[in-house]
Scaffold this motif. Structure first.
Motif, mmCIF file in Angstrom:
data_model
loop_
_atom_site.group_PDB
_atom_site.id
_atom_site.type_symbol
_atom_site.label_atom_id
_atom_site.label_comp_id
_atom_site.label_asym_id
_atom_site.label_seq_id
_atom_site.Cartn_x
_atom_site.Cartn_y
_atom_site.Cartn_z
ATOM 1 N N UNK A 45 -0.193 9.037 -1.497
ATOM 2 C CA UNK A 45 1.145 9.086 -0.918
ATOM 3 C C UNK A 45 1.225 10.131 0.175
ATOM 4 N N UNK A 46 1.924 9.771 1.250
ATOM 5 C CA UNK A 46 2.249 10.712 2.317
ATOM 6 C C UNK A 46 3.763 10.832 2.347
ATOM 7 N N UNK A 47 4.316 11.927 1.822
ATOM 8 C CA UNK A 47 5.767 12.067 1.804
ATOM 9 C C UNK A 47 6.317 12.205 3.217
ATOM 10 N N UNK A 48 7.466 11.562 3.460
ATOM 11 C CA UNK A 48 8.184 11.740 4.725
ATOM 12 C C UNK A 48 9.672 11.593 4.438
ATOM 13 N N UNK A 49 10.420 12.695 4.559
ATOM 14 C CA UNK A 49 11.836 12.691 4.190
ATOM 15 C C UNK A 49 11.977 12.310 2.735
ATOM 16 N N UNK A 50 12.880 11.368 2.471
ATOM 17 C CA UNK A 50 13.160 10.938 1.099
ATOM 18 C C UNK A 50 12.133 9.920 0.602
ATOM 19 N N UNK A 51 11.335 9.394 1.518
ATOM 20 C CA UNK A 51 10.446 8.313 1.099
ATOM 21 C C UNK A 51 8.976 8.695 1.308
ATOM 22 N N UNK A 52 8.098 7.776 1.006
ATOM 23 C CA UNK A 52 6.666 8.028 1.137
ATOM 24 C C UNK A 52 5.977 6.811 1.729
ATOM 25 N N UNK A 53 4.942 7.095 2.456
ATOM 26 C CA UNK A 53 4.022 6.038 2.855
ATOM 27 C C UNK A 53 2.947 5.996 1.768
ATOM 28 N N UNK A 54 2.649 4.816 1.249
ATOM 29 C CA UNK A 54 1.658 4.664 0.196
ATOM 30 C C UNK A 54 0.450 3.917 0.763
ATOM 31 N N UNK A 55 -0.678 4.585 0.837
ATOM 32 C CA UNK A 55 -1.912 3.929 1.286
ATOM 33 C C UNK A 55 -2.615 3.379 0.053
ATOM 34 N N UNK A 56 -3.025 2.129 0.121
ATOM 35 C CA UNK A 56 -3.616 1.451 -1.039
ATOM 36 C C UNK A 56 -4.989 0.918 -0.672
ATOM 37 N N UNK A 57 -5.969 1.361 -1.420
ATOM 38 C CA UNK A 57 -7.355 0.958 -1.161
ATOM 39 C C UNK A 57 -7.904 0.260 -2.403
ATOM 40 N N UNK A 58 -8.533 -0.908 -2.236
ATOM 41 C CA UNK A 58 -9.104 -1.580 -3.407
ATOM 42 C C UNK A 58 -10.321 -0.824 -3.944
ATOM 43 N N UNK A 59 -10.514 -0.848 -5.259
ATOM 44 C CA UNK A 59 -11.707 -0.237 -5.845
ATOM 45 C C UNK A 59 -12.680 -1.304 -6.337
ATOM 46 N N UNK A 60 -12.301 -2.573 -6.166
ATOM 47 C CA UNK A 60 -13.162 -3.676 -6.594
ATOM 48 C C UNK A 60 -12.822 -4.906 -5.757
ATOM 49 N N UNK A 61 -13.810 -5.778 -5.524
ATOM 50 C CA UNK A 61 -13.524 -7.012 -4.787
ATOM 51 C C UNK A 61 -12.533 -7.907 -5.533
ATOM 52 N N UNK A 62 -12.359 -7.646 -6.841
ATOM 53 C CA UNK A 62 -11.433 -8.430 -7.667
ATOM 54 C C UNK A 62 -9.980 -7.980 -7.487
ATOM 55 N N UNK A 63 -9.797 -6.851 -6.838
ATOM 56 C CA UNK A 63 -8.446 -6.311 -6.692
ATOM 57 C C UNK A 63 -7.576 -7.226 -5.835
ATOM 58 N N UNK A 64 -6.307 -7.389 -6.195
ATOM 59 C CA UNK A 64 -5.397 -8.162 -5.338
ATOM 60 C C UNK A 64 -5.349 -7.598 -3.913
ATOM 61 N N UNK A 65 -5.539 -6.296 -3.776
ATOM 62 C CA UNK A 65 -5.518 -5.675 -2.446
ATOM 63 C C UNK A 65 -6.771 -6.071 -1.648
ATOM 64 N N UNK A 66 -7.895 -6.213 -2.328
ATOM 65 C CA UNK A 66 -9.119 -6.665 -1.643
ATOM 66 C C UNK A 66 -8.899 -8.066 -1.086
ATOM 67 N N UNK A 67 -8.233 -8.914 -1.893
ATOM 68 C CA UNK A 67 -7.969 -10.290 -1.451
ATOM 69 C C UNK A 67 -6.980 -10.297 -0.291
ATOM 70 N N UNK A 68 -6.012 -9.397 -0.377
ATOM 71 C CA UNK A 68 -5.025 -9.276 0.706
ATOM 72 C C UNK A 68 -5.718 -8.873 2.009
ATOM 73 N N UNK A 69 -6.596 -7.867 1.921
ATOM 74 C CA UNK A 69 -7.296 -7.364 3.113
ATOM 75 C C UNK A 69 -8.180 -8.442 3.722
ATOM 76 N N UNK A 70 -8.827 -9.205 2.859
ATOM 77 C CA UNK A 70 -9.698 -10.281 3.316
ATOM 78 C C UNK A 70 -8.906 -11.297 4.139
ATOM 79 N N UNK A 71 -7.708 -11.597 3.656
ATOM 80 C CA UNK A 71 -6.887 -12.626 4.278
ATOM 81 C C UNK A 71 -6.143 -12.105 5.507
#
Ligand code: ZN
Length: 136
Positions: A45-71
């Motif tokens: 998380x990178x806090x900014x004011x009241x909210x945060x930017x959340x950086x999400x990195x997959x740890x496995x090719x099975x991760x939904x985020x890995x599939x998202x990045x692929x697409x």
């Protein structure tokens, strides 16, 4: 009823690499990196004011985020709305016939209870509900 935006989730290949823009160019501060095992991701998380930017990195090719990045490649993945009680909102949305990814709340990063609304129900924007349960 959501009270504010909690964070904006951004899918990245590599948190350290992606964080450079936010820390070195924009001057934000990178919080700790946390692994969410059941989602097979690491988040920072990178806090900014009241909210945060959340950086999400997959740890496995099975991760939904890995599939998202692929697409789609890296970019904005979801918007998270802060709610008092994730369970209550999920129940209400299901009662209204809203299609959900999560039929009930589950544990998110940093002491939160989260649930995702299906993007088909929200105009193509993956929407997260987040309840903060920890100390701040
Ligand atoms: Zn999120």
């Amino acid at each position: 009823m959501p009270s504010q935006i909690n964070h904006i989730g951004i899918a990245v290949h590599d948190i350290e690499e992606a964080a450079k823009f936010y820390t070195e160019q924009l001057g934000l501060t990178l919080g700790g990196v946390e692994e969410v095992v059941d989602q097979k991701v690491k988040v920072a998380f990178l806090p900014i004011g009241e909210i945060r930017i959340e950086l999400i990195q997959p740890t496995s090719p099975e991760s939904p985020i890995a599939k998202y990045l692929e697409k789609n490649g890296p970019g904005i993945h979801h918007i998270a709305y802060q709610v008092e009680d994730t369970g209550e909102v999920v129940e209400k949305l299901i009662g209204q016939g809203v299609r959900m990814v999560d039929q009930q709340p589950r544990k998110g990063a940093h002491d939160t209870l989260i649930a995702f609304v299906h993007p088909k129900a929200s105009g193509g924007v993956l929407t997260e509900l987040v309840q903060e349960t920890g100390e701040h």
